[in-house]
Scaffold this motif. Structure first.
Motif, PDB file in Angstrom:
ATOM      1  N   HIS A  45       0.822  -1.205   0.000  1.00 43.79           N
ATOM      2  CA  HIS A  45       0.000   0.000   0.000  1.00 43.79           C
ATOM      3  C   HIS A  45       0.860   1.262   0.000  1.00 43.79           C
ATOM      4  N   VAL A  98      -7.332   5.280   4.435  1.00 41.03           N
ATOM      5  CA  VAL A  98      -7.334   5.109   2.983  1.00 41.03           C
ATOM      6  C   VAL A  98      -7.583   3.650   2.601  1.00 41.03           C
ATOM      7  N   ASP A 101     -11.178   3.052   3.192  1.00 46.95           N
ATOM      8  CA  ASP A 101     -11.961   3.828   2.235  1.00 46.95           C
ATOM      9  C   ASP A 101     -11.980   3.152   0.870  1.00 46.95           C
ATOM     10  N   ASP A 102     -10.841   2.629   0.436  1.00 53.56           N
ATOM     11  CA  ASP A 102     -10.776   1.954  -0.864  1.00 53.56           C
ATOM     12  C   ASP A 102     -11.693   0.736  -0.902  1.00 53.56           C
ATOM     13  N   ASP A 105     -15.437   2.072  -0.883  1.00 56.24           N
ATOM     14  CA  ASP A 105     -15.809   2.686  -2.162  1.00 56.24           C
ATOM     15  C   ASP A 105     -15.558   1.773  -3.358  1.00 56.24           C
ATOM     16  N   ASP A 107     -12.814   1.227  -4.816  1.00 60.83           N
ATOM     17  CA  ASP A 107     -11.899   1.865  -5.757  1.00 60.83           C
ATOM     18  C   ASP A 107     -10.824   0.871  -6.195  1.00 60.83           C
ATOM     19  N   THR A 109      -8.029   1.628  -8.201  1.00 57.60           N
ATOM     20  CA  THR A 109      -6.671   2.159  -8.345  1.00 57.60           C
ATOM     21  C   THR A 109      -6.438   3.298  -7.361  1.00 57.60           C
ATOM     22  N   ARG A 110      -5.193   3.422  -6.951  1.00 51.58           N
ATOM     23  CA  ARG A 110      -4.746   4.538  -6.105  1.00 51.58           C
ATOM     24  C   ARG A 110      -3.273   4.760  -6.395  1.00 51.58           C
ATOM     25  N   THR A 115      -5.344  -1.038  -6.112  1.00 49.72           N
ATOM     26  CA  THR A 115      -5.475  -0.888  -4.663  1.00 49.72           C
ATOM     27  C   THR A 115      -5.209  -2.214  -3.960  1.00 49.72           C
ATOM     28  N   LYS A 246      -5.882   8.280  -9.990  1.00 48.71           N
ATOM     29  CA  LYS A 246      -7.198   7.782  -9.598  1.00 48.71           C
ATOM     30  C   LYS A 246      -8.117   7.840 -10.818  1.00 48.71           C
TER      31      LYS A 246
END
Length: 346
Positions: A45, A98, A101-102, A105, A107, A109-110, A115, A246
């Protein structure tokens, strides 16, 4: 994005570079105390290894919150070393949030990489986040002198409780059609600004600052955090994926009620009403729908409002710095971080 949001200042990036040199090794040592496979998930990460554990240097973000801790300490006359544990703790807390949160949500990619949850699974990503939170508290507890531990722990816990409340509100907004701008700003104050304010407060407390200095620095962090979130929401709609790392448009695709969107929805304009209809439609939002939503947010004034509000919060942050006597060089560095928060492209 407009020019006002794409000019990064070299001075502020130098502040972040110096912060990373100080806090990076301490965070690495903290992560080394974790057992496998959580250690690899956490290091991945932070961009310090690939999915197989091989060393990489993909970058671990700006380190802005750690810079606020060190800057806050220096602003009241301390050496950076006095607040180094607190700076590492705040960065660990941020990355804990984070990771979670990923997952929440979904998500993918970060920072331009997949992710952690997409690589290792949601359970391992959540465990890595939990481990970072524990390490953060351990960093605070091991920072001398012991007399500051209680105040620092309370400061961070207050920020964490506000962060959880803000994140909870953010999730709840996705299920509601009637989100007001004031409550959306309150959500952002918890989700983002609370940790910015706590970081500044921690730095001041680590340096034994007086109550007026602590409160002024907290206020500076609060307004800086709101400006940062406003710009983050703008970049989420109008940024460049190659720069932000993102997926631009992901918030609109999920019909997320970010600040520019809520401003547009409450504008009372024809474009705002059409955006509301688009958001109330339960069908998946295709790329053409995202493009249409982007245009409607702008036509309804959401973009202009967010730009103006980010600038207002920037001014309020600078005003709070001017309220008390601070070390001139450190205060100058803190002012440069305000420019970074509002004049950035990632």
């Amino acid at each position: 994005m407009t020019t006002a949001l794409t000019t990064d200042t070299s001075e502020s990036w130098e502040v972040l570079r110096r912060t990373a040199e100080l806090t990076g090794p301490r965070i690495r040592l903290a992560l080394d105390r974790l057992s496998e496979p959580v250690r690899t998930v956490a290091r991945y990460h932070f961009g310090w290894c690939d999915a197989d554990g091989r060393p990489t240097d993909a970058g671990w973000g700006k380190g802005l919150r750690g810079a606020l801790v060190l800057g806050g300490a220096q602003a009241v006359g301390a050496e950076p070393g006095q607040a180094l544990g607190a700076a590492a703790a705040v960065e660990l807390v941020h990355n804990f949030s984070v990771l979670h949160d990923d997952v929440m949500d979904q998500d993918a990619t970060r920072r331009g990489r997949p992710t952690a949850w997409t690589v290792f699974g949601s359970a391992q990503a959540l465990l890595a986040g939990d481990a970072m939170l524990v390490l953060a508290m351990e960093e605070l507890a091991s920072s001398p002198p012991p007399a500051r531990h209680v105040a620092g722990t309370r400061e961070l816990c207050r920020a964490l409780l506000a962060l959880v409340a803000g994140q909870s509100a953010d999730l709840a907004f996705e299920e509601r059609a009637d989100v007001g701008l004031d409550e959306c700003l309150t959500m952002a104050a918890g989700k983002t600004a609370a940790l910015f304010a706590g970081a500044c407060g921690l730095g001041a407390l680590a340096a034994d600052a007086g109550p007026a200095q602590v409160e002024a620095l907290r206020g500076y962090g609060h307004h800086l955090g709101l400006a940062f979130q406003l710009v983050d929401d703008l970049l989420g709609i109008w940024g460049d994926t190659r720069v932000t790392g993102k997926p631009v448009g992901a918030d609109l695709r999920r019909r997320k009620k970010s600040l520019p969107v809520v401003a547009a929805l409450g504008s009372g304009t024809p474009a705002g009403r059409r955006l509301a209809e688009l958001y109330q439609d339960e069908r998946p939002l295709e790329p053409t729908g995202v493009t249409r939503a982007t245009a409607l947010v702008e036509q309804a004034g959401g973009r202009d409002w967010a730009l103006a509000e980010a600038d207002r919060q920037r001014s309020l942050a600078l005003d709070r710095l001017a309220e008390v006597t601070l070390d001139p060089d450190a205060a100058h560095g803190l002012r440069s971080l305000v420019d970074l928060a509002t004049h950035r492209s990632s």
